[in-house]
Design a protein around this motif. Sequence first.
Motif, short mmCIF file in Angstrom:
data_model
loop_
_atom_site.label_atom_id
_atom_site.label_comp_id
_atom_site.label_asym_id
_atom_site.label_seq_id
_atom_site.Cartn_x
_atom_site.Cartn_y
_atom_site.Cartn_z
N THR A 212 0.86 -1.17 0.00
CA THR A 212 0.00 0.00 0.00
C THR A 212 0.90 1.22 0.00
O THR A 212 1.79 1.35 0.84
CB THR A 212 -0.93 0.03 1.22
OG1 THR A 212 -0.15 0.01 2.40
CG2 THR A 212 -1.88 -1.16 1.23
N ALA A 213 0.71 2.07 -0.98
CA ALA A 213 1.51 3.28 -1.13
C ALA A 213 3.00 2.95 -1.17
O ALA A 213 3.83 3.65 -0.60
CB ALA A 213 1.20 4.28 -0.02
N GLY A 214 3.35 1.82 -1.82
CA GLY A 214 4.75 1.45 -1.99
C GLY A 214 5.40 0.80 -0.78
O GLY A 214 6.57 0.49 -0.80
N THR A 215 4.64 0.60 0.27
CA THR A 215 5.17 0.02 1.50
C THR A 215 4.50 -1.32 1.76
O THR A 215 3.28 -1.42 1.65
CB THR A 215 4.89 0.95 2.70
OG1 THR A 215 5.38 2.26 2.39
CG2 THR A 215 5.55 0.45 3.96
N PRO A 216 5.27 -2.35 2.14
CA PRO A 216 4.63 -3.64 2.42
C PRO A 216 3.82 -3.59 3.71
O PRO A 216 4.24 -3.00 4.70
CB PRO A 216 5.80 -4.62 2.53
CG PRO A 216 6.98 -3.78 2.86
CD PRO A 216 6.72 -2.43 2.28
N TRP A 217 2.64 -4.19 3.66
CA TRP A 217 1.81 -4.41 4.86
C TRP A 217 1.73 -5.91 5.02
O TRP A 217 1.38 -6.62 4.09
CB TRP A 217 0.42 -3.80 4.68
CG TRP A 217 -0.45 -4.01 5.88
CD1 TRP A 217 -0.42 -3.30 7.04
CD2 TRP A 217 -1.46 -5.00 6.05
NE1 TRP A 217 -1.37 -3.79 7.91
CE2 TRP A 217 -2.02 -4.84 7.33
CE3 TRP A 217 -1.96 -6.02 5.23
CZ2 TRP A 217 -3.03 -5.65 7.82
CZ3 TRP A 217 -2.97 -6.84 5.72
CH2 TRP A 217 -3.50 -6.64 6.99
N VAL A 218 2.09 -6.39 6.21
CA VAL A 218 2.18 -7.83 6.44
C VAL A 218 1.28 -8.22 7.61
O VAL A 218 1.26 -7.56 8.64
CB VAL A 218 3.64 -8.24 6.74
CG1 VAL A 218 3.74 -9.74 6.99
CG2 VAL A 218 4.56 -7.83 5.60
N LYS A 219 0.56 -9.32 7.42
CA LYS A 219 -0.28 -9.90 8.47
C LYS A 219 0.21 -11.32 8.72
O LYS A 219 0.34 -12.10 7.79
CB LYS A 219 -1.75 -9.91 8.03
CG LYS A 219 -2.68 -10.58 9.02
CD LYS A 219 -4.11 -10.55 8.52
CE LYS A 219 -5.06 -11.20 9.48
NZ LYS A 219 -5.27 -10.46 10.70
N PHE A 220 0.48 -11.63 9.98
CA PHE A 220 0.90 -12.98 10.37
C PHE A 220 -0.28 -13.68 11.03
O PHE A 220 -0.99 -13.08 11.85
CB PHE A 220 2.04 -12.92 11.39
CG PHE A 220 3.26 -12.21 10.88
CD1 PHE A 220 4.13 -12.84 10.01
CD2 PHE A 220 3.53 -10.91 11.28
CE1 PHE A 220 5.25 -12.18 9.54
CE2 PHE A 220 4.65 -10.25 10.81
CZ PHE A 220 5.51 -10.89 9.94
N ILE A 221 -0.49 -14.94 10.70
CA ILE A 221 -1.53 -15.74 11.35
C ILE A 221 -0.87 -17.03 11.82
O ILE A 221 -0.49 -17.88 11.01
CB ILE A 221 -2.70 -16.05 10.39
CG1 ILE A 221 -3.29 -14.75 9.83
CG2 ILE A 221 -3.76 -16.87 11.11
CD1 ILE A 221 -4.33 -14.97 8.74
N ASN A 222 -0.72 -17.16 13.12
CA ASN A 222 -0.12 -18.37 13.69
C ASN A 222 -1.11 -19.53 13.58
O ASN A 222 -2.31 -19.36 13.81
CB ASN A 222 0.27 -18.14 15.14
CG ASN A 222 1.39 -17.13 15.26
OD1 ASN A 222 2.33 -17.15 14.48
ND2 ASN A 222 1.28 -16.22 16.22
#
Length: 129
Positions: A57-67
């Motif tokens: 988003t807007a050139g920046t990584p957005w990361v979601k972790f799901i254990n």
Amino acid sequence: MNTKEEELRAISEILEAGEHIRSCIRCTYDWQPSPQDTPCCGILAVTSKRLIFCCFTAGTPWVKFINYHHISSAKLERDPLDSSENVVLMNRDEREVFRYLPHTDTLEYFIAVLGRESGIEASNHLYLM
């Protein structure tokens, strides 16, 4: 470099020692704090330790972790209105939907790998929503 390559590179850079990507799909995810009302388009990866979703988003990584230990179920669903296919997870008693975009691993393969890596019951039968 295209977005898929950027997302895979971002995921690869955050993997822990001994963690490997086993399968990935291109999908969208409704990110609630998103400044837009549109879902994020990214990559959902099954690794040897967890699920990782990454989008830019807007050139920046957005990361979601799901254990894996937070996931109680995983299944495929088909929306009868538009025939879209979704990976549906129950994550900490919250329903999370990742809408499949073609041209990556098949959903059936992805769900099978998720079940094998996580140890959770994962159904690769399509259910109507």
